[in-house]
Design an enzyme around this catalytic site. Structure first.
Site, mmCIF file in Angstrom:
data_model
loop_
_atom_site.group_PDB
_atom_site.id
_atom_site.type_symbol
_atom_site.label_atom_id
_atom_site.label_comp_id
_atom_site.label_asym_id
_atom_site.label_seq_id
_atom_site.Cartn_x
_atom_site.Cartn_y
_atom_site.Cartn_z
ATOM 1 N N ASP A 1 -3.427 -0.486 -0.707
ATOM 2 C CA ASP A 1 -2.846 -0.243 0.400
ATOM 3 C C ASP A 1 -3.672 0.343 1.636
ATOM 4 O OD1 ASP A 1 -0.558 -0.879 2.007
ATOM 5 O OD2 ASP A 1 0.695 0.767 1.535
ATOM 6 N N LYS B 1 4.151 -1.878 -1.441
ATOM 7 C CA LYS B 1 4.972 -1.273 -0.472
ATOM 8 C C LYS B 1 6.499 -1.409 -0.868
ATOM 9 C CE LYS B 1 1.948 -1.929 3.636
ATOM 10 N NZ LYS B 1 1.779 -0.539 4.000
ATOM 11 N N ARG C 1 -9.186 -0.167 6.462
ATOM 12 C CA ARG C 1 -10.243 0.539 6.764
ATOM 13 C C ARG C 1 -11.216 -0.420 5.973
ATOM 14 N NH1 ARG C 1 -7.893 5.933 4.303
ATOM 15 N NH2 ARG C 1 -6.100 4.792 5.052
#
Length: 485
Positions: free
Chosen positions: A323, A253, A327
């Site tokens: 990233d 990120k 999930r």
């Protein structure tokens, strides 16, 4: 803990309290000061000439009925930022039920501030709210006692979740979350904790959770919190995403995007808070809360784009974006929960999963994705009743191409960068058997309270989940009474 009590006349109030009432409240003596304050079209507030009170605040009548825009909360926030008294008197004689629940949760949540983490020098002598006195009519008190008790218990769960989420991630590791949960659950005999360390995670085949956590020096954990409010009956399952810090992994990120990533475990923190609330309310139900805990870090063993990992139900997933780790841990935890309780009443997962849901719904609504119409209806209704609302997004086979992989059963992100939130939910639905009703709550917009450019944990959607749970229990009881077991 912030306590509460009830009075039916202001003469019974503690001296030097802060009195907050509607402009039309009839309990005041008709003094010149009160008459002048009533003439104000907006907020009327004074700390002078108001003995025996330390402060009197009159708020427009319309705010006490505004359940949609939280107008009363907006007015209360600056008033409570620096309390003048630990004693607060709240006029509840003519307040909307939903507004009252909003206000009580806000007030009981004053038990936690960032300064309580002891990471900053603060004024220890500063006044803190300690007690809420409700000014009510005699015929209101019995009903109000139940409302206050429930909202206090909900707020206690929210405070526990908020405190945990606000702790910096260098301290709040997966193991720290486990130990804190064990400490908090020890106060309730009906709660028991089951912990899977990294060895047990590997042995039980939770390859997705293992893949996410293996790059960090702090190994992953799976924590199951069991609550037995009754001896038998279906188990309701809640699964929380607990990424204690998310760098994005090798799909790194930007620095600005990492600033709030200690809050990527709010789903797990809120599952813990929910379990504490349920235990405090002693609800007659069986529940399992599952916290999927890992740090998504960069290291020699970090998962790589293109890695194929296998979940505990045997489904393989191509990790084409490191990233999109939330999930992955959720998928394994959902599958694990369904294996532990194949006859579960339902599974609801809670996660700060996608920034896309914020673009779609903003900061007021949690995203709801489910293929079960009854769960959709119950959760939407519960959101409105609790003022912790959800908004349903589509979830059907038209999303199938978003998770197709040429090398594995599924891939974890769509290559076209479209329908990000719904695509994540479509991935997740593969890990819950069709025999178990399942819903996904994306709380990326609601898990934080944002004010003046800063973010802190909000404790949402615990109010929604408690309301939904109680409604579900009520429906089940009615069905049993009507049709028998």
């Amino acid at each position: 803990m912030i306590t509460y009590q009830f009075i039916t006349a202001l003469s019974d109030a503690a001296p030097q309290s802060h009195l907050i009432a509607s402009a039309s409240c009839t309990h005041f003596p008709e003094t010149a000061l009160v008459a002048e304050m009533r003439e104000s079209a907006s907020i009327a507030d004074t700390r002078f000439g108001c003995a025996p009170f330390a402060r009197i605040t009159l708020l427009p009548d319309a705010l006490w009925q505004d359940s949609l825009t939280e107008g009363l909360l907006t007015a209360l926030r600056p008033l409570l930022a620096s309390p003048v008294s630990p004693e607060l008197i709240l006029d509840v004689t003519a307040i909307d039920d939903v507004v009252l629940a909003q206000v009580l949760r806000f007030l009981f949540n004053q038990a936690h501030r960032l300064s309580d983490l002891k990471l900053k020098k603060t004024d220890e002598s500063a006044v803190r709210l300690a007690n809420i006195t409700a000014l009510c009519l005699p015929e209101q008190q019995a009903k109000l006692e139940g409302v206050f008790r429930q909202q206090q218990a909900i707020a206690h769960g929210m405070v526990a979740a908020r405190r945990l989420a606000d702790i910096p991630s260098d301290r709040c590791t997966p193991q720290f979350v486990v130990e804190e949960a064990q400490r908090l659950c020890a106060a309730f005999p009906a709660l028991r904790c089951e912990v899977l360390n990294e060895k047990a995670i590997a042995e039980q085949g939770l390859g997705l959770l293992q893949a996410v956590g293996k790059g960090a020096t702090c190994p992953p954990r799976l924590l199951a919190i069991h609550y037995d409010g009754v001896n038998d009956g279906p188990v309701r399952c809640y699964v929380g995403k607990g990424i204690t810090f998310d760098t994005g992994g090798l799909w790194l990120k930007e620095g600005a995007g990492m600033y709030t990533m200690k809050y990527d475990m709010c789903g797990a923190a809120n599952v813990l808070g929910l379990m504490l609330t349920v235990a405090e309310l002693a609800l007659p139900v069986r529940i399992m809360g599952v916290l999927a805990l890992a740090e998504n870090a960069i290291g020699p063993d970090a998962m790589q784009p293109g890695t194929v990992a296998t979940a505990c139900n045997g489904i393989t997933v191509e990790i084409n974006n490191t990233d999109a780790e939330g999930r992955l841990v959720l998928a394994d935890a959902i599958a694990w929960a369904s294996q532990r309780h194949p006859q579960a009443q339902y599974i609801i997962d809670i996660a700060t999963l996608t920034g896309a849901v914020v673009k779609a719904l903003g900061y007021e609504f949690s995203g709801l994705m489910t293929q079960n119409e009854l769960m959709r209806d119950f959760l939407i209704r519960a959101g409105k009743r609790s003022s912790d609302e959800v908004w349903s997004l589509p979830l059907d086979a038209r999303l199938k191409k978003q998770t197709e992989s040429t090398i594995a059963d599924l891939c974890n992100t769509p290559t076209n960068n479209a329908a990000i939130s719904a695509s994540a939910a479509w991935l997740l639905h593969h890990f819950c058997p069709p025999t178990i009703p399942w819903a996904h709550l994306d709380i990326s917009g609601t898990a934080l309270w944002r004010e003046n450019g800063r973010s802190v944990a909000s404790g949402r959607p615990i109010p929604l989940l408690v309301e939904h749970l109680q409604y579900d229990i009520l429906i089940m009881e009615e069905m049993i009474n009507k049709y028998g077991k």
